[in-house]
Design an enzyme around this catalytic site. Structure first.
Site, PDB file in Angstrom:
ATOM      1  CD  GLU A   1      -2.788  -1.589   0.395  1.00 29.37           C
ATOM      2  OE1 GLU A   1      -2.793  -0.970  -0.680  1.00 29.37           O
ATOM      3  OE2 GLU A   1      -3.567  -2.537   0.623  1.00 29.37           O
TER       4      GLU A   1
ATOM      5  CG  HIS B   1      -0.285   0.347  -4.226  1.00 35.72           C
ATOM      6  ND1 HIS B   1      -1.345  -0.468  -3.902  1.00 35.72           N
ATOM      7  CD2 HIS B   1       0.658  -0.472  -4.773  1.00 35.72           C
ATOM      8  CE1 HIS B   1      -1.039  -1.719  -4.235  1.00 35.72           C
ATOM      9  NE2 HIS B   1       0.168  -1.745  -4.755  1.00 35.72           N
TER      10      HIS B   1
ATOM     11  CE1 TYR C   1       9.622   8.791 -10.282  1.00 40.20           C
ATOM     12  CE2 TYR C   1       8.328   7.268 -11.606  1.00 40.20           C
ATOM     13  CZ  TYR C   1       9.498   7.968 -11.393  1.00 40.20           C
ATOM     14  OH  TYR C   1      10.533   7.837 -12.281  1.00 40.20           O
TER      15      TYR C   1
ATOM     16  CD  GLU D   1      -7.363  -4.178  -0.271  1.00 40.70           C
ATOM     17  OE1 GLU D   1      -7.498  -5.291   0.234  1.00 40.70           O
ATOM     18  OE2 GLU D   1      -6.276  -3.631  -0.454  1.00 40.70           O
TER      19      GLU D   1
ATOM     20  CD  GLU E   1      -5.023  -2.532  -3.812  1.00 40.93           C
ATOM     21  OE1 GLU E   1      -5.827  -3.177  -3.108  1.00 40.93           O
ATOM     22  OE2 GLU E   1      -4.155  -1.814  -3.310  1.00 40.93           O
TER      23      GLU E   1
HETATM   24 FE    FE Z   1      -4.696  -3.039  -1.100  1.00 39.83          FE
END
Ligand code: FE
Length: 344
Positions: free
Chosen positions: A117, A120, A126, A190, A224
């Site tokens: 996570e 991510h 970024y 999710e 995910e």
């Molecule tokens: Fe996740």
């Protein structure tokens, strides 16, 4: 737990996802929840970092006049959702789930998942940095746009009780509350809330636009889907270990929550992509969200509600990383692709 010297070794039959009897959360052996260890190994095999993906084409495209205002808005809006969702996910893992899970192998995966996570969130940062976007606008979107706000609020409402220091598993009510959190977190956050935003980003990819950012999101979607599988496995394991929690009432409530979430996701898609994008219109999004919601329900043995056909069958192809990688030639590092993962 208070530590005492003993030659008695932990009994595998006493291992539970929650409420493990005499739970020793320190030692990994003997492992009972093998799905967690498999997920941990798959996570490591799929390791990636945002900085490994070339962003030069995206930077040039974003600076050019080749993107329409609608396209820019759709991209920023999806990104705005992702930034919040992954932070909420990380908090839920670390502050709500980890503490109460008594299976050491599940804890191992939760540690791996928490790091993913963070990766991510790194990817979003970024992208923001590469394209020169307004980070304040993107990361604060959940407070400023009502459909983002509603989704975040929906999830956070269910976290509150579990985050409380006084919350403990071990009673029927609190165990059900924990299971509810897991359903909300895995199936809804999710499993549903990410998906129209994924579809938008892969819409760009299919037009050969913003391919670096899309590749970042492909890796995120692969992670995910592993998180989702793990969550589903935990839910199903708790159902086996404590079947008394899975009452008719509870099932009805979970179905109802999934339906509410589906509505929120549909509103979100309508609000943020009002004119549709790349031929994906509001109707397509609605069908797609319903299709996804049905899959989540079925995964934990709950009845499908919509029976809608998948209008975006290319979504599973979009997640075929090896194909995309060769096509765009953006990467030099080989990672193992997760052949057994459920991409949708
Ligand atoms: Fe996740």
């Amino acid at each position: 737990m208070s530590l005492k010297m003993s030659e008695t070794r932990p009994d595998i039959n006493k291992r539970r996802i929650i409420n493990g009897e005499d739970a020793d959360v320190i030692q990994l052996h003997p492992m009972k929840h093998n799905f967690a260890w498999d997920a941990y190994l798959a996570g490591n095999a799929n390791h990636w970092l945002p900085t490994e993906i070339a962003m030069q084409d995206d930077i040039e495209l974003w600076k050019s006049d080749q993107l329409t205002a609608d396209e820019r808005q759709a991209f920023e809006t999806a990104l705005g959702f992702f930034t919040t969702a992954d932070s909420i996910a990380a908090n839920n893992l670390v502050l709500a789930l980890y503490k109460h899970v008594t299976s050491p192998e599940c804890r191992m995966y939760l540690l791996r998942q928490s790091y993913e996570e963070a990766i991510h969130t790194h990817a979003y940062q970024y992208i923001v940095e590469s394209l020169g976007l307004d980070g304040g606008k993107i990361f604060n979107m959940y407070r400023e746009k009502s459909s983002h706000f509603s989704k975040a609020k929906f999830i956070l409402t269910f976290n509150e009780g579990i985050f409380d220091d006084s919350f403990h598993t071990g009673t029927f009510e609190t165990d059900q509350k924990f299971l509810e959190n897991l359903c909300i977190f895995s199936l809804i956050l999710e499993g549903i809330f990410f998906y129209s935003s994924f579809a938008v980003i892969f819409g760009f990819q299919r037009q050969n636009k913003l391919v670096g950012s899309a590749e970042q999101i492909q890796y995120i979607m692969r992670d995910e889907s592993q998180h989702l599988n793990f969550g589903i496995n935990m839910i199903n394991a708790i159902k086996e270990e404590q079947p008394e929690l899975w009452t008719e009432d509870f099932q009805t409530r979970m179905v109802d929550l999934v339906k509410q979430a589906t509505e929120l996701e549909y509103k979100y898609a309508q609000d943020v992509f009002p004119n549709g994008i790349f031929g994906m219109n509001a109707d397509g999004f609605k069908q797609y969200i319903e299709h996804v919601a049905d899959r989540r329900l079925a995964a934990v043995g709950l009845p499908k509600q919509y029976h809608t056909k998948n209008p975006f069958p290319w979504m599973s192809e979009a997640a075929d990383l090896s194909k995309e990688k060769n096509f765009f030639e953006t990467r030099v590092t080989e990672y193992q692709t997760g052949g057994t993962l459920d991409w949708e």
